[in-house]
Scaffold this motif. Structure first.
Motif, PDB file in Angstrom:
ATOM      1  N   ARG A  40      22.688  29.227  41.255  1.00  0.00           N
ATOM      2  CA  ARG A  40      22.207  28.365  40.181  1.00  0.00           C
ATOM      3  C   ARG A  40      21.312  29.113  39.184  1.00  0.00           C
ATOM      4  O   ARG A  40      21.425  28.947  37.972  1.00  0.00           O
ATOM      5  N   LYS A  41      20.397  29.925  39.720  1.00  0.00           N
ATOM      6  CA  LYS A  41      19.483  30.658  38.843  1.00  0.00           C
ATOM      7  C   LYS A  41      20.254  31.603  37.935  1.00  0.00           C
ATOM      8  O   LYS A  41      20.004  31.659  36.717  1.00  0.00           O
ATOM      9  N   GLU A  42      21.211  32.329  38.502  1.00  0.00           N
ATOM     10  CA  GLU A  42      21.997  33.256  37.691  1.00  0.00           C
ATOM     11  C   GLU A  42      22.858  32.496  36.677  1.00  0.00           C
ATOM     12  O   GLU A  42      23.065  32.962  35.547  1.00  0.00           O
ATOM     13  N   MET A  43      23.331  31.310  37.069  1.00  0.00           N
ATOM     14  CA  MET A  43      24.143  30.517  36.147  1.00  0.00           C
ATOM     15  C   MET A  43      23.304  30.090  34.942  1.00  0.00           C
ATOM     16  O   MET A  43      23.795  30.095  33.811  1.00  0.00           O
ATOM     17  N   ARG A  44      22.040  29.737  35.179  1.00  0.00           N
ATOM     18  CA  ARG A  44      21.173  29.378  34.059  1.00  0.00           C
ATOM     19  C   ARG A  44      20.957  30.580  33.137  1.00  0.00           C
ATOM     20  O   ARG A  44      20.910  30.436  31.911  1.00  0.00           O
ATOM     21  N   GLU A  45      20.834  31.757  33.742  1.00  0.00           N
ATOM     22  CA  GLU A  45      20.668  32.967  32.930  1.00  0.00           C
ATOM     23  C   GLU A  45      21.913  33.247  32.105  1.00  0.00           C
ATOM     24  O   GLU A  45      21.825  33.648  30.927  1.00  0.00           O
ATOM     25  N   ILE A  46      23.072  33.019  32.680  1.00  0.00           N
ATOM     26  CA  ILE A  46      24.329  33.226  31.945  1.00  0.00           C
ATOM     27  C   ILE A  46      24.429  32.230  30.783  1.00  0.00           C
ATOM     28  O   ILE A  46      24.849  32.587  29.675  1.00  0.00           O
ATOM     29  N   GLU A  78      22.286  33.446  28.009  1.00  0.00           N
ATOM     30  CA  GLU A  78      22.931  34.567  27.321  1.00  0.00           C
ATOM     31  C   GLU A  78      24.045  34.072  26.399  1.00  0.00           C
ATOM     32  O   GLU A  78      24.193  34.558  25.274  1.00  0.00           O
ATOM     33  N   ILE A 129      28.336  32.921  42.077  1.00  0.00           N
ATOM     34  CA  ILE A 129      27.186  32.883  41.167  1.00  0.00           C
ATOM     35  C   ILE A 129      26.254  31.751  41.595  1.00  0.00           C
ATOM     36  O   ILE A 129      26.669  30.607  41.760  1.00  0.00           O
ATOM     37  N   GLU A 152      32.516  36.683  39.206  1.00  0.00           N
ATOM     38  CA  GLU A 152      32.896  36.410  40.600  1.00  0.00           C
ATOM     39  C   GLU A 152      34.156  37.181  40.991  1.00  0.00           C
ATOM     40  O   GLU A 152      34.242  37.745  42.099  1.00  0.00           O
ATOM     41  N   ALA A 211      31.082  33.345  34.256  1.00  0.00           N
ATOM     42  CA  ALA A 211      30.767  33.353  35.683  1.00  0.00           C
ATOM     43  C   ALA A 211      32.008  33.667  36.518  1.00  0.00           C
ATOM     44  O   ALA A 211      31.931  34.422  37.509  1.00  0.00           O
TER      45      ALA A 211
END
Length: 304
Positions: free
Chosen positions: A98-104, A107, A96, A89, A85
């Motif tokens: 919260r939703k994108e952090m969960r996706e990361i 992954e 980043i 950034e 993340a």
């Protein structure tokens, strides 16, 4: 093959299944091992390496459920995701969400799984066709239920039920300790746990059960929830208030008897299993009798 714990289930004594068709059904869901991105794998294994999925001696069957799990702590995933993340950034000049952090994190989990260590374990169970028992060797009810869940997925109509007894184990054990007298065929040992209605707990380890102190606890309303016992000077164990048997130990006279009859590892494995199943079946019969037997409704249900 000596079990250390007994999670006890009842099967109908007339359960119409033979080892060969049962093994065919188990073979559909054998342990395949974890793939690169699989966090977990579960399936049947031969109880004896190189053997069949059911180790059968007469009407006594031994089964083994294998479980492989990837060891990938959440803290490791979080650290790698946090580093990723930060890179995003700094490169894109944005924060980043919260939703994108969960996706990361998802992954990173897929990326790290192929490199994770694998932990393997096995849960063994014994089916006694003659006496109508299914016994899982586990101190954990959750692992016993895991075994039963996979058995139900593999085999059509497995009518296993938790054993019910007329007298609650806690009430029976409290009576035995209060009277200082074990039921016929048993002796009381020196490990004990008492609990009050408010969950206050007193434990004794290698402590004499005689004397006023324990009697005072019982008089004050505490009940026995764990009790160490020995059956016929042959098997020692701890019984708890849920009718679970733990710390099962076969005394030297039994193991010497088994060792004296074996000429190689295969004979020793078979001999140990035969001796264990015969002794434990008798122990269970005597223990259930000491607890007042099974209710008539439970017995009729197990035969249908």
């Amino acid at each position: 093959m000596w079990f250390k714990n007994l999670q006890i289930y009842r099967l109908p004594k007339n359960w119409a299944v033979d080892a060969a068709p049962l093994e065919e059904q188990l073979a559909r869901l054998t342990l395949q091992g974890c793939g690169a991105t699989d966090p977990r794998s579960i399936g049947w294994l031969p109880p004896r390496p190189g053997g069949s999925l059911i180790h059968a001696i007469n009407q006594q069957w031994l089964l083994a459920l294998g479980i492989e799990e990837k060891l990938l702590p959440a803290s490791i995933v979080k650290r790698f995701a946090s580093d990723k993340a930060k890179e995003i950034e700094e490169a894109q000049g944005r924060r980043i969400g919260r939703k994108e952090m969960r996706e990361i994190q998802a992954e990173m989990t897929l990326e790290l799984l192929p490199r994770a260590f694998i932990r393997s374990r096995s849960t063994f169970a014994w089916i006694d066709r003659d006496n109508g028992w299914l016994i899982v060797d586990s101190a954990s009810p959750a692992k016993a239920e895991e075994f039963l869940e996979h058995l139900h997925k593999s085999v059509e109509a497995v009518p296993a039920k938790v054993v019910k007894v007329t007298q609650s184990p806690s009430a029976a054990m409290t009576g035995w300790v209060a009277a200082g007298e074990a039921p016929v065929g048993f002796t009381l040992d020196q490990d004990l746990e008492l609990r009050s209605a408010e969950k206050a707990t007193v434990r004794y380890v290698k402590h004499s059960l005689e004397g006023e102190e324990i009697g005072q606890h019982i008089a004050a309303g505490k009940v026995v929830t764990r009790l160490a016992m020995t059956w016929n000077d042959r098997i020692s164990f701890v019984l708890d208030d849920n009718l679970q048997i733990k710390r099962l130990a076969f005394l030297d006279i039994l193991k010497e008897q088994a060792d004296g009859q074996a000429e190689n590892d295969d004979e020793r494995f078979a001999g140990d299993f035969t001796l264990m199943t015969g002794e434990v079946a008798q122990l269970l019969d005597d223990l259930l009798a000491a607890l007042g037997g099974e209710p008539a409704t439970a017995r009729s249900g197990s035969d249908g």
